[in-house]
Motif scaffolding. Structure first.
Motif, PDB file in Angstrom:
ATOM      1  N   UNK A 190       0.850  -1.191   0.000  1.00  0.00           N
ATOM      2  CA  UNK A 190       0.000   0.000   0.000  1.00  0.00           C
ATOM      3  C   UNK A 190       0.886   1.242   0.000  1.00  0.00           C
ATOM      4  N   UNK A 191       0.730   2.139  -1.004  1.00  0.00           N
ATOM      5  CA  UNK A 191       1.588   3.332  -1.084  1.00  0.00           C
ATOM      6  C   UNK A 191       1.533   4.221   0.156  1.00  0.00           C
ATOM      7  N   UNK A 192       0.441   4.165   0.896  1.00  0.00           N
ATOM      8  CA  UNK A 192       0.347   5.006   2.094  1.00  0.00           C
ATOM      9  C   UNK A 192       1.365   4.598   3.155  1.00  0.00           C
ATOM     10  N   UNK A 193       1.832   3.341   3.115  1.00  0.00           N
ATOM     11  CA  UNK A 193       2.827   2.883   4.087  1.00  0.00           C
ATOM     12  C   UNK A 193       4.104   3.712   3.998  1.00  0.00           C
ATOM     13  N   UNK A 194       4.479   4.073   2.790  1.00  0.00           N
ATOM     14  CA  UNK A 194       5.766   4.748   2.591  1.00  0.00           C
ATOM     15  C   UNK A 194       5.616   6.243   2.323  1.00  0.00           C
ATOM     16  N   UNK A 195       4.524   6.831   2.777  1.00  0.00           N
ATOM     17  CA  UNK A 195       4.353   8.274   2.651  1.00  0.00           C
ATOM     18  C   UNK A 195       5.507   8.993   3.339  1.00  0.00           C
ATOM     19  N   UNK A 196       6.118   9.930   2.625  1.00  0.00           N
ATOM     20  CA  UNK A 196       7.243  10.679   3.173  1.00  0.00           C
ATOM     21  C   UNK A 196       8.591  10.049   2.909  1.00  0.00           C
ATOM     22  N   UNK A 197       8.589   8.890   2.220  1.00  0.00           N
ATOM     23  CA  UNK A 197       9.830   8.183   1.903  1.00  0.00           C
ATOM     24  C   UNK A 197       9.913   8.038   0.388  1.00  0.00           C
ATOM     25  N   UNK A 198      11.072   8.322  -0.161  1.00  0.00           N
ATOM     26  CA  UNK A 198      11.311   8.128  -1.594  1.00  0.00           C
ATOM     27  C   UNK A 198      12.389   7.071  -1.750  1.00  0.00           C
ATOM     28  N   UNK A 199      12.142   6.121  -2.632  1.00  0.00           N
ATOM     29  CA  UNK A 199      13.084   5.043  -2.919  1.00  0.00           C
ATOM     30  C   UNK A 199      13.689   5.263  -4.294  1.00  0.00           C
ATOM     31  N   UNK A 200      14.954   4.905  -4.461  1.00  0.00           N
ATOM     32  CA  UNK A 200      15.566   4.911  -5.782  1.00  0.00           C
ATOM     33  C   UNK A 200      16.015   3.480  -6.087  1.00  0.00           C
ATOM     34  N   UNK A 201      16.189   3.192  -7.363  1.00  0.00           N
ATOM     35  CA  UNK A 201      16.702   1.879  -7.738  1.00  0.00           C
ATOM     36  C   UNK A 201      18.205   1.866  -7.509  1.00  0.00           C
ATOM     37  N   UNK A 202      18.773   0.675  -7.442  1.00  0.00           N
ATOM     38  CA  UNK A 202      20.210   0.557  -7.235  1.00  0.00           C
ATOM     39  C   UNK A 202      20.971   1.258  -8.354  1.00  0.00           C
ATOM     40  N   UNK A 203      20.490   1.179  -9.585  1.00  0.00           N
ATOM     41  CA  UNK A 203      21.183   1.809 -10.707  1.00  0.00           C
ATOM     42  C   UNK A 203      21.178   3.329 -10.590  1.00  0.00           C
ATOM     43  N   UNK A 204      20.164   3.898  -9.945  1.00  0.00           N
ATOM     44  CA  UNK A 204      20.076   5.351  -9.834  1.00  0.00           C
ATOM     45  C   UNK A 204      20.705   5.879  -8.558  1.00  0.00           C
ATOM     46  N   UNK A 205      21.152   4.994  -7.693  1.00  0.00           N
ATOM     47  CA  UNK A 205      21.782   5.405  -6.442  1.00  0.00           C
ATOM     48  C   UNK A 205      23.270   5.595  -6.682  1.00  0.00           C
TER      49      UNK A 205
END
Length: 109
Positions: free
Chosen positions: A75-90
């Motif tokens: 559920x997207x609401x779980x991660x409200x306030x958190x942004x994830x990037x993929x390993x390739x973009x990190x």
């Protein structure tokens, strides 16, 4: 006692505030190389992107990546306030891990 800890996909289920509280309770460095505070135009890591420590005289660098699809497959609401990037973009720069002999990478799923 842990040398370092890293959040997985289930640690975000109760929201960002609870995630920060639970992870802080381990009493160890928290590492996540691809989790950021979701603030527009800012690159602010939620936790340290790397942790370097000496183990028996050897410098060891620890990296950890949480599953970047967490906001999609849970559920997207779980991660409200958190942004994830993929390993390739990190981008982990050489300055973040100076003179490390060994690097351990945790790719959580």
């Amino acid at each position: 006692q842990y040398d370092a800890v890293s959040p997985g996909n289930w640690e975000v289920v109760y929201g960002k505030d609870q995630l920060l509280k639970v992870m802080g309770g381990f009493g160890a460095p928290i590492v996540s190389s691809n989790m950021f505070h979701d603030v527009e135009d800012q690159e602010s890591y939620l936790f340290a992107p790397v942790h370097v420590q000496n183990v028996a005289g050897v410098r060891v660098g620890l990296l950890a990546f949480n599953d970047p699809t967490v906001p999609v497959r849970q559920d997207p609401s779980y991660s409200t306030g958190i942004r994830f990037t993929t390993q390739r973009k990190t981008q982990i720069s050489a300055e973040m891990i100076p003179s490390v002999t060994t690097t351990s990478i945790q790719l959580g799923t």
